[in-house]
Write a protein that holds these residues in place. Structure first.
Motif, PDB file in Angstrom:
ATOM      1  N   SER A  27       0.913  -1.385   0.115  1.00  0.00           N
ATOM      2  CA  SER A  27       0.010   0.019   0.142  1.00  0.00           C
ATOM      3  C   SER A  27       0.877   1.333   0.031  1.00  0.00           C
ATOM      4  CB  SER A  27      -0.771   0.154   1.280  1.00  0.00           C
ATOM      5  OG  SER A  27      -1.776  -1.125   1.180  1.00  0.00           O
ATOM      6  N   LEU A  28       1.913   1.179   0.807  1.00  0.00           N
ATOM      7  CA  LEU A  28       2.674   2.470   1.078  1.00  0.00           C
ATOM      8  C   LEU A  28       3.429   2.574  -0.488  1.00  0.00           C
ATOM      9  CD1 LEU A  28       4.116   4.451   2.528  1.00  0.00           C
ATOM     10  CD2 LEU A  28       5.862   2.905   3.452  1.00  0.00           C
ATOM     11  N   LEU A  29       3.910   1.326  -1.113  1.00  0.00           N
ATOM     12  CA  LEU A  29       4.315   1.638  -2.395  1.00  0.00           C
ATOM     13  C   LEU A  29       3.791   2.028  -3.526  1.00  0.00           C
ATOM     14  CD1 LEU A  29       7.294   0.679  -2.773  1.00  0.00           C
ATOM     15  CD2 LEU A  29       6.557  -1.453  -3.832  1.00  0.00           C
ATOM     16  N   VAL A  30       2.537   1.499  -3.422  1.00  0.00           N
ATOM     17  CA  VAL A  30       1.552   2.185  -4.488  1.00  0.00           C
ATOM     18  C   VAL A  30       1.364   3.868  -4.176  1.00  0.00           C
ATOM     19  CG1 VAL A  30      -0.827   2.587  -5.017  1.00  0.00           C
ATOM     20  CG2 VAL A  30       0.240   0.193  -4.675  1.00  0.00           C
ATOM     21  N   LEU A  31       1.278   4.216  -3.052  1.00  0.00           N
ATOM     22  CA  LEU A  31       1.029   5.664  -2.547  1.00  0.00           C
ATOM     23  C   LEU A  31       2.582   6.371  -3.008  1.00  0.00           C
ATOM     24  CD1 LEU A  31      -0.383   5.169   0.657  1.00  0.00           C
ATOM     25  CD2 LEU A  31      -1.549   6.077  -1.330  1.00  0.00           C
ATOM     26  N   LEU A  32       3.679   5.312  -3.018  1.00  0.00           N
ATOM     27  CA  LEU A  32       4.791   6.170  -3.309  1.00  0.00           C
ATOM     28  C   LEU A  32       5.010   6.443  -4.749  1.00  0.00           C
ATOM     29  CD1 LEU A  32       7.356   4.734  -0.627  1.00  0.00           C
ATOM     30  CD2 LEU A  32       6.568   7.133  -0.913  1.00  0.00           C
ATOM     31  N   CYS A  33       4.540   5.094  -5.752  1.00  0.00           N
ATOM     32  CA  CYS A  33       4.639   5.143  -7.029  1.00  0.00           C
ATOM     33  C   CYS A  33       3.944   6.256  -7.611  1.00  0.00           C
ATOM     34  CB  CYS A  33       4.150   3.784  -7.503  1.00  0.00           C
ATOM     35  SG  CYS A  33       5.198   2.536  -7.322  1.00  0.00           S
ATOM     36  N   LEU A  34       2.559   6.602  -7.088  1.00  0.00           N
ATOM     37  CA  LEU A  34       1.719   7.465  -7.661  1.00  0.00           C
ATOM     38  C   LEU A  34       2.361   8.867  -7.269  1.00  0.00           C
ATOM     39  CD1 LEU A  34      -1.478   6.271  -6.353  1.00  0.00           C
ATOM     40  CD2 LEU A  34      -1.009   6.432  -8.667  1.00  0.00           C
ATOM     41  N   LEU A  35       3.147   8.929  -6.127  1.00  0.00           N
ATOM     42  CA  LEU A  35       4.108  10.399  -5.990  1.00  0.00           C
ATOM     43  C   LEU A  35       4.963  10.524  -6.936  1.00  0.00           C
ATOM     44  CD1 LEU A  35       4.163  12.727  -3.631  1.00  0.00           C
ATOM     45  CD2 LEU A  35       5.873  11.089  -2.547  1.00  0.00           C
ATOM     46  N   ILE A  36       5.651   9.516  -7.146  1.00  0.00           N
ATOM     47  CA  ILE A  36       7.018   9.357  -8.037  1.00  0.00           C
ATOM     48  C   ILE A  36       6.432   9.746  -9.461  1.00  0.00           C
ATOM     49  CG2 ILE A  36       8.444   7.928  -9.248  1.00  0.00           C
ATOM     50  CD1 ILE A  36       8.809   6.486  -6.491  1.00  0.00           C
ATOM     51  N   ARG A  37       5.372   9.277  -9.778  1.00  0.00           N
ATOM     52  CA  ARG A  37       4.769   9.608 -11.147  1.00  0.00           C
ATOM     53  C   ARG A  37       4.693  11.208 -11.539  1.00  0.00           C
ATOM     54  NH1 ARG A  37      -0.762   7.027 -12.785  1.00  0.00           N
ATOM     55  NH2 ARG A  37       0.390   5.154 -13.160  1.00  0.00           N
ATOM     56  N   LYS A  38       4.097  11.821 -10.141  1.00  0.00           N
ATOM     57  CA  LYS A  38       3.708  13.080 -10.199  1.00  0.00           C
ATOM     58  C   LYS A  38       4.816  13.973 -10.226  1.00  0.00           C
ATOM     59  CE  LYS A  38      -0.588  14.974  -8.639  1.00  0.00           C
ATOM     60  NZ  LYS A  38      -1.484  14.836  -7.376  1.00  0.00           N
ATOM     61  N   ILE A  39       6.067  13.665  -9.386  1.00  0.00           N
ATOM     62  CA  ILE A  39       6.928  14.511  -9.207  1.00  0.00           C
ATOM     63  C   ILE A  39       8.383  14.225 -10.138  1.00  0.00           C
ATOM     64  CG2 ILE A  39       6.267  15.404  -6.893  1.00  0.00           C
ATOM     65  CD1 ILE A  39       8.286  13.457  -5.628  1.00  0.00           C
ATOM     66  N   SER A  40       8.144  13.191 -10.755  1.00  0.00           N
ATOM     67  CA  SER A  40       9.604  12.832 -11.786  1.00  0.00           C
ATOM     68  C   SER A  40       8.919  12.291 -12.976  1.00  0.00           C
ATOM     69  CB  SER A  40      10.207  11.723 -11.069  1.00  0.00           C
ATOM     70  OG  SER A  40       9.706  10.417 -11.278  1.00  0.00           O
ATOM     71  N   LYS A  41      10.114  12.065 -13.686  1.00  0.00           N
ATOM     72  CA  LYS A  41       9.662  11.662 -15.125  1.00  0.00           C
ATOM     73  C   LYS A  41       9.631  10.280 -15.247  1.00  0.00           C
ATOM     74  CE  LYS A  41      12.342  15.270 -16.940  1.00  0.00           C
ATOM     75  NZ  LYS A  41      14.121  15.503 -16.896  1.00  0.00           N
ATOM     76  N   PHE A  42       9.957   9.764 -14.294  1.00  0.00           N
ATOM     77  CA  PHE A  42       9.628   8.029 -14.490  1.00  0.00           C
ATOM     78  C   PHE A  42       8.271   7.798 -13.819  1.00  0.00           C
ATOM     79  CE2 PHE A  42      10.083   4.227 -11.629  1.00  0.00           C
ATOM     80  CZ  PHE A  42      10.166   3.342 -12.581  1.00  0.00           C
ATOM     81  N   ASP A  43       7.631   6.948 -14.717  1.00  0.00           N
ATOM     82  CA  ASP A  43       6.376   6.428 -14.489  1.00  0.00           C
ATOM     83  C   ASP A  43       6.489   5.028 -14.093  1.00  0.00           C
ATOM     84  OD1 ASP A  43       3.999   5.602 -14.060  1.00  0.00           O
ATOM     85  OD2 ASP A  43       3.336   5.852 -16.254  1.00  0.00           O
ATOM     86  N   PRO A  44       6.317   4.606 -12.763  1.00  0.00           N
ATOM     87  CA  PRO A  44       6.291   3.017 -12.512  1.00  0.00           C
ATOM     88  C   PRO A  44       5.360   2.198 -13.276  1.00  0.00           C
ATOM     89  CG  PRO A  44       6.055   4.582 -10.288  1.00  0.00           C
ATOM     90  CD  PRO A  44       5.849   5.667 -11.757  1.00  0.00           C
ATOM     91  N   GLY A  45       4.260   2.815 -13.770  1.00  0.00           N
ATOM     92  CA  GLY A  45       3.504   1.939 -14.510  1.00  0.00           C
ATOM     93  C   GLY A  45       2.129   1.771 -14.018  1.00  0.00           C
TER      94      GLY A  45
END
Lengths: 385, 137, 276
Positions: free
Chosen positions: A211-229
């Motif tokens: 769950s934490l990872l999903v939230l982190l992935c969504l955050l990463i997509r927002k603030i970086s050019k990397f999309d976890p997918g």
């Protein structure tokens, strides 16, 4: 690769400075605790473990949950997770570091910590906890580092890493099992004295960590050019769904055994947590909130359309994380100590200094996590470019 | 390959700062070395003439001796120490050592301060040997 | 004994090397040999008067301890002998009601329903209901606290005493979670603030903050042939002896009286027996 952690935007450094400030405050309060002793915490003769050990318990779970990425990726050759396995491993590193720090801040004589190694005691579960936690930290450091470096150089990771990856799978299970064994092998504590404690710990871990990872992935997509997918996030969502259902199922197994058998030493702790005992019940609203959040998240997650919508998924993930955190981070430890073995009811409430030190340790975890994720994401961006 | 040092100024400045910090304890304490302290013995200690071991052994090894004693007493329940001269002692810091050396400030602390060691024996073992003496009489 | 002597020689040897300091290495070796010669006949042993047993045990005759007044001198004797701080001393400058959380007790009184929560019943006879019970460390034959300690700071001695090595305790408090009798206390703060100088027993050390403590069955008194302080202060209400010596006083009492133990069902083998 570390150089990537000292290059970044103003926002990145601003964030790091903020986190360092929080750590600094926590450290100052820890110095105060070192000088005046654990009297500044809310712990007592009856509730001799409190917030620190509870956070340790919860975070061991978050650390172990990296295995939920490693198994599909490396054992089932599920390629999609190749993109984010490193995030799971780095989350594990940050979590285990926090775990070890929580053990240290909980000690009455931290400068004698080395006694655990000078006088090794294989009969003590705490000795094994130290062994498996440190082992897991090094496994993830070595694996994460080498896999990421190989990705940067666009070559396959060195062959010797593979056996370590396979080893990390049972090792991840072991860290949380051993942590459960700290509690469930004690004769006089009815709340913990149950064989389902380790499975319960693992299932709640495999829900909370992803769950934490999903939230982190969504955050990463927002603030970086990397999309976890999208696919990766959806696969994680399915894992979370199974795990949180299992967790609640195990909890009901426990409830059945305790309340159908009607053995008082086991029932009293549940009564204390969910209805209050002899007029004491600070945790009652929290425990119901925890159960409510977990059931609410299950309802959300089992409906495909809700799970597939990333906004509602995020809400469900927050519910899972909060629900499991309250269960383990608040109820699990206090609940075992109240009532005490002589059936006196003395409650535990953490004090402000205790909470500040706790936040400080979390700060160190956030600092490590940010730096490691920054490194991983920079490399992902670099490779993609 | 060209042999060139990038950011020369920064590196040299960094090295200088590092060397200064690393050697701080040395130059900070220059000229402050205190003379070796002279030990004061109590009358009782003088009368005894010799301690559990010879003076040189005690000077060099009293900490190991105490470490051995505490393990023997606490863990093995052996409380009697018979030295090479056949004299027996109750292995106890509070009750044997500090009985003779009841002048902690002049006997223990002076040397410990000089050597800059801070054993925390006295957190638990009686910190006021004078009181010990009086209580016994 | 032999291994102890060897260990000691090793230590002496190392310290001899230390003395050598700047002297040439050869010289150092010579002085090491000297040391060995000097320490060859050092002996470390028990006092001749020391009391020994296979498993020390206690029988508390509650018929002889009717009221709080009967227990008070016993508790006081123990706590004075061992410098147990009284954090609830209202005269102390550091006193605060909240200190209750940090209370330290080696031996104290409990009601029947707390001392024996698993044996308690609503329809208890009046005598037991109002009878104060002395509780202390049970010095279990199979102690869970010893099992969980990660440093062997708490350990079972040859004579059955479950002892604390305060020098080694790291204060993890695992033993407190493991003890099913609530017999252990933790020094949340410096205990010395609560021990008056004039009350302090100079022959027994105090503790420092950050370590766990509990009853030691008066190991220090047994070593010089004395009975435990509580036994001495009990006017014959507490018997003390070797559980495995058929001739011992405790065995005689166990033979002729019905006794109960606290939470016997847990398999810890408590060595404190109660005649009720």
């Amino acid at each position: 690769m570390l150089e990537l952690t000292v290059k970044g935007s103003k926002k990145y450094f601003g964030w790091m400075a903020l986190v360092l400030g929080v750590i600094g405050i926590g450290f100052c309060v820890y110095v105060w605790q070192l000088i005046s002793g654990l009297q500044i915490t809310g712990m007592s003769r009856d509730v001799s473990w409190g917030f620190y050990i509870a956070q340790l318990t919860f975070l061991v779970g978050v650390a172990a949950s990296a295995v939920m990425l490693v198994i599909p990726h490396y054992l089932h050759n599920y390629k999609a997770f190749g993109r984010i396995t490193i995030l799971g491993e780095f989350l594990a590193i940050a979590s285990v570091t926090m775990c070890l720090l929580f053990v240290i801040v909980d000690l009455g004589q931290p400068m004698r910590l080395f006694n655990v190694i000078l006088h090794p005691t294989p009969g003590s579960v705490l000795f094994w906890d130290m062994v498996v936690l440190n082992g897991y930290l090094f496994l993830n450091l070595i694996i994460g580092w080498n896999v990421l470096e190989a990705e940067r150089n666009q070559v396959p990771p060195p062959g010797w890493v593979k056996p370590l990856i396979y080893l990390s799978v049972p090792w991840a299970v072991s860290i949380h099992t051993v942590t459960a064994f700290l509690y469930c092998g004690l004769p006089g504590r009815g709340y913990w004295l149950t064989a389902i404690l380790a499975p319960r710990f693992l299932s709640s871990a495999f829900a909370a960590g992803p769950s934490l990872l999903v939230l982190l992935c969504l955050l990463i997509r927002k603030i970086s050019k990397f999309d976890p997918g999208k696919e990766q996030i959806q696969s994680l969502a399915k894992i979370i769904t199974y795990a949180i259902i299992l967790n609640v199922f195990f909890f009901f197994c426990e409830l059945f055994v305790v309340f159908y058998s009607q053995i008082p030493e086991h029932m009293d702790h549940f009564k204390y947590l969910f209805t209050g005992l002899h007029g004491h019940g600070v945790l009652v609203p929290w425990m119901w909130a925890s159960l409510g959040l977990m059931i609410f998240s299950i309802i959300m997650l089992v409906i495909p359309s809700v799970r597939k919508n990333e906004t509602t998924l995020a809400i469900a993930c927050i519910a899972v994380f909060a629900g499991t955190w309250i269960d383990k981070g608040m109820g699990m430890i206090s609940g075992g100590f109240v009532p005490n073995p002589l059936h006196h009811v003395n409650e535990y409430v953490p004090t402000v200094p205790e909470l500040v030190i706790t936040i400080g340790v979390y700060g160190i975890g956030v600092l490590i996590l940010t730096a490691l994720f920054k490194m991983a994401i920079s490399i992902k961006e670099e490779v993609a470019a | 390959m060209p042999r060139q040092m990038y950011d020369k100024g920064k590196i040299v400045a960094g090295l200088v700062i590092f060397v200064i910090i690393a050697t701080f304890p040395f130059w900070y304490n220059i000229g402050k070395a205190a003379p070796a302290p002279e030990l004061k013995l109590t009358d009782k200690a003088k009368a005894e003439k010799e301690c559990v071991m010879s003076v040189t052994d005690m000077k060099a090894g009293h900490m190991q001796l105490l470490d051995e004693w505490r393990d023997e007493v606490v863990r093995s329940a052996n409380r009697l120490y018979v030295n090479s001269k056949g004299k027996s002692f109750n292995m106890s810091l509070s009750n044997t050592c500090l009985d003779c050396h009841s002048n902690k400030a002049d006997f223990c602390d002076k040397c410990h301060d000089y050597a800059s060691v801070r054993p925390y024996c006295w957190d638990c073992h009686i910190d006021n040997p004078k009181a010990t003496e009086e209580a016994k009489e | 004994m032999e291994s102890n002597r060897r260990k000691f020689l090793k230590v002496a040897g190392i310290s001899a090397l230390g003395i050598a300091g700047a002297k040439p290495v050869l010289n150092a070796f010579a002085s090491e040999q000297e040391e060995e010669a000097q320490h060859a006949d050092v002996e470390i042993r028990k006092n001749e008067k020391a009391l020994t047993a296979r498993q020390w045990a206690m029988v508390i005759d509650t018929r002889k301890l009717q009221s709080e007044e009967d227990l008070k001198p016993i508790i006081e004797a123990c706590h004075k002998t061992h410098n147990v701080p009284d954090v609830m001393d209202t005269e102390n400058a550091e006193y605060d009601e909240d200190n209750q959380r940090h209370v330290i007790k080696w031996i104290w009184e409990e009601e029947y329903k707390h001392a024996f929560p698993t044996k308690s019943t609503e329809f208890l006879d009046d005598r037991l209901k109002n009878l104060p019970f002395l509780v202390l460390c049970n010095h279990c034959e199979n102690p869970p606290c010893v099992r969980v300690c990660p440093t062997k700071a708490t350990f079972k001695r040859e004579d059955g005493i479950v002892l604390m090595d305060f020098h080694r305790c790291i204060g993890c408090r695992f033993c407190m979670a493991a003890c099913p009798y609530g017999s252990r206390s933790f020094n949340f703060r410096d205990p010395r603030e609560f021990i008056k100088d004039e009350d302090r027993n100079p022959e027994f050390p105090t503790r420092m903050k950050g370590v766990v403590e509990k009853c030691n069955f008066c190991a220090e008194r047994l070593a010089v042939g004395k009975q435990p302080a509580c036994v001495e202060a009990s006017n014959g209400a507490i018997a003390f002896g070797d559980l495995y010596d058929p001739e011992s006083e405790v065995r005689q009492l166990l033979k002729s009286n019905y006794t109960i133990r606290r939470k016997q069902g847990l398999g810890t083998g408590p060595a404190i027996y109660y005649i009720v």
